[in-house]
Design an enzyme around this catalytic site. Sequence first.
Site, PDB file in Angstrom:
ATOM      1  CE  LYS A   1      -3.733   3.806  63.036  1.00 53.74           C
ATOM      2  NZ  LYS A   1      -4.657   2.756  62.842  1.00 53.74           N
TER       3      LYS A   1
ATOM      4  NE  ARG B   1     -12.176  18.501  77.327  1.00 52.46           N
ATOM      5  CZ  ARG B   1     -11.236  18.210  78.230  1.00 52.46           C
ATOM      6  NH1 ARG B   1     -10.069  18.805  78.159  1.00 52.46           N
ATOM      7  NH2 ARG B   1     -11.438  17.334  79.192  1.00 52.46           N
TER       8      ARG B   1
ATOM      9  CD1 TRP C   1     -16.840  10.891  76.148  1.00 51.71           C
ATOM     10  CD2 TRP C   1     -17.130  11.640  74.076  1.00 51.71           C
ATOM     11  NE1 TRP C   1     -16.493   9.879  75.282  1.00 51.71           N
ATOM     12  CE2 TRP C   1     -16.666  10.298  74.011  1.00 51.71           C
ATOM     13  CE3 TRP C   1     -17.382  12.305  72.895  1.00 51.71           C
ATOM     14  CZ2 TRP C   1     -16.448   9.635  72.802  1.00 51.71           C
ATOM     15  CZ3 TRP C   1     -17.160  11.646  71.688  1.00 51.71           C
ATOM     16  CH2 TRP C   1     -16.704  10.338  71.649  1.00 51.71           C
TER      17      TRP C   1
HETATM   18  C1  AGP Z   1      -8.188   3.467  61.363  1.00 52.79           C
HETATM   19  O1  AGP Z   1      -7.030   4.181  61.722  1.00 52.79           O
HETATM   20  C2  AGP Z   1      -9.006   4.195  60.316  1.00 52.79           C
HETATM   21  N1  AGP Z   1      -9.314   5.504  60.743  1.00 52.79           N
HETATM   22  C3  AGP Z   1     -10.210   3.365  59.844  1.00 52.79           C
HETATM   23  O2  AGP Z   1      -9.728   2.138  59.363  1.00 52.79           O
HETATM   24  C4  AGP Z   1     -11.290   3.058  60.902  1.00 52.79           C
HETATM   25  O3  AGP Z   1     -10.790   2.129  61.837  1.00 52.79           O
HETATM   26  C5  AGP Z   1     -12.502   2.442  60.187  1.00 52.79           C
HETATM   27  O4  AGP Z   1     -13.019   3.399  59.294  1.00 52.79           O
HETATM   28  C6  AGP Z   1     -13.608   1.986  61.133  1.00 52.79           C
HETATM   29  O5  AGP Z   1     -14.103   3.088  61.845  1.00 52.79           O
HETATM   30  P1  AGP Z   1     -15.031   2.820  63.132  1.00 52.79           P
HETATM   31  O6  AGP Z   1     -14.199   2.096  64.125  1.00 52.79           O
HETATM   32  O7  AGP Z   1     -15.427   4.187  63.589  1.00 52.79           O
HETATM   33  O8  AGP Z   1     -16.211   2.001  62.677  1.00 52.79           O
END
Ligand code: AGP
Length: 611
Positions: A488, A27, A73
């Site tokens: 996505k 979690r 959390w």
């Molecule tokens: C989004 O699906 C990805 N996992 C990636 O683009 C992510 O949004 C990006 O690395 C930024 O991460 P953060 O929001 O934790 O800063």
Amino acid sequence: MCGIVGYIGPRDAYPILIKGLKRLEYRGYDSAGIALLNEGLNVYKCRGKVADLEAFIHDKDISGTLGMAHTRWATHGEPNDVNAHPHFSQSENLAIIHNGIIENYQTLKEELINRGHQFSSDTDTEVLIQLVEDIIENENVELEEAIRIALNQVVGAYAIVIISKDDKDTLYVARKGSPLVVGIGENEFFLASDATPIVEYTKNVVYLDDEEIAIIRRNGDFKIKTIKNKEKTPYIQKLELNLSALEKGGFDHFMLKEIYEQPKSILDSIRGRLRPNGEVILGGILDYEQKIFNARRIIIIACGTSWHAGLVGEYLIEDIARIPVEVEYASEFRYRNPVITEDDVVIAISQSGETADTLAAIEMAKSKGATILGICNVVGSSIARATHAGVYTHAGPEIGVASTKAFTAQVTILILLALRIARKKGHITQSKYHQYFHEIELIPEKIEKTLMVNKFVKEIAEKYKGARNFLYLGRGYNFPVALEGALKLKEISYIHAEGYPAAEMKHGPIALIDEEMPVVFIAPNTGTYEKVVSNIEEVKARKGKIIAIVTEGDTAVRRLADYVIEIPETEEFLTPLLATIPLQLLSYHIGVMRGCNIDQPRNLAKSVTVE
Ligand code: AGP
């Protein structure tokens, strides 16, 4: 979310509780603690993992057949030893663990301080146990009744377990808005936030309902009543799910679980911020509101999906709050020697709060005198601590690498910010403000309704899972949604996809259109809807395959598209929150059909902590 486990019965509680916490590690958490009742009421807790807790108490008294344990959390108060649960009451006769958010904890805390109470932590949880003890002392009632009275004063969400040093035979539990499960064994009871820690001991469970209090006694008595003192008969169910399925809440993947959590995560993002008096309050940045209102410019910095949320923010803040905004990739911003002055406000958006490029961009902007605000999902994260102030999204841990509920939570916070600025700067009429305020309140249930397209989206995924390229097109508020939908698909199914402003198609991408090219249009009946319909006609004329996200009841697009996915009617500025959902589902189902690793896609990390 926090994890809760409890035990009362003939066995040593410690091994059951520690194993239960480990079952709940998925979690996400930042600290852990345990309370064991033997000769005394012993509480051991520390920042870090369950393994750190075990190391911390290896030489302590861990005896006792009644106990509770917690993984935190953080929502209020930094992740540290003091803020970890369990929390003692002032007398140390009572201890509590809690999952949820007590919205009115500051008010309650002030009243308790005025009555002489002292606090050791920054948490809302400690306020609750001190309130219970205050009621016992001042209203001369027993613990069970004091808990009931206290919960009638609480606004917010809770799943709590309370132990009293003076009662070695009873566990007190209650829930509202956060889950709590009671496992019924042979002369023993188990408690947990979900059935994962319970299923190996018993399949007989009772899921407490909201505003229910359960009194669980060693002699087998198990009483449930509401906080309005109405007796309830426990409804015992048989667990069907296995352990792996339970960790994902019955979903096949964390990503799908988190997609379906969005009605709740958005509710948690607005909880306590859309006030009954019609105010929008973002408590974390109240002290910087004048800086924001008077900003020459707002610069949003982020990466990936968070950058897409920031782009929605640009449309929101300029359109509604009339402050100039620019959105920057943090990785570019940090190196291009931008012109920054003290009149600039920088907003850093990050789910993890640990993205290296975003952190570096913050430090660079700070060194040039800008005011730095954050929108983060992880309390006490590096980015949260590097900013002057900020707002937590309260979306709960996001385990799947593909960001879904964090994105909609980030957009939600930006919506609240735009509305707050607009009202304070007089850029919105009272009637329009209240119309927007009410529509935001309806979003969680509209997302719930949007999720009902899942089965239909799965059929579309089956049809196009073999495509080699996708194009995502949108305009205005939904141009960033086109970018997010494309990302996505790329990161989950490894199919190449591009997001574009729909009008931009004629400047090149239209050359790509043929009968092999699925084109996803975000075409709600708002803003430049007619222009998007024209763009759809252009794609159709070139035999492109059209998948369109439309407002329910749409007919114009339905005549042109190969598939239309309907979303509920809403204000234009809120359409990104709904239009994103089918795109998340589309990428999920195509990824599953292509045998991809949904929760840990190849080459990706949940938090990019390196350049
Ligand atoms: C989004 O699906 C990805 N996992 C990636 O683009 C992510 O949004 C990006 O690395 C930024 O991460 P953060 O929001 O934790 O800063």
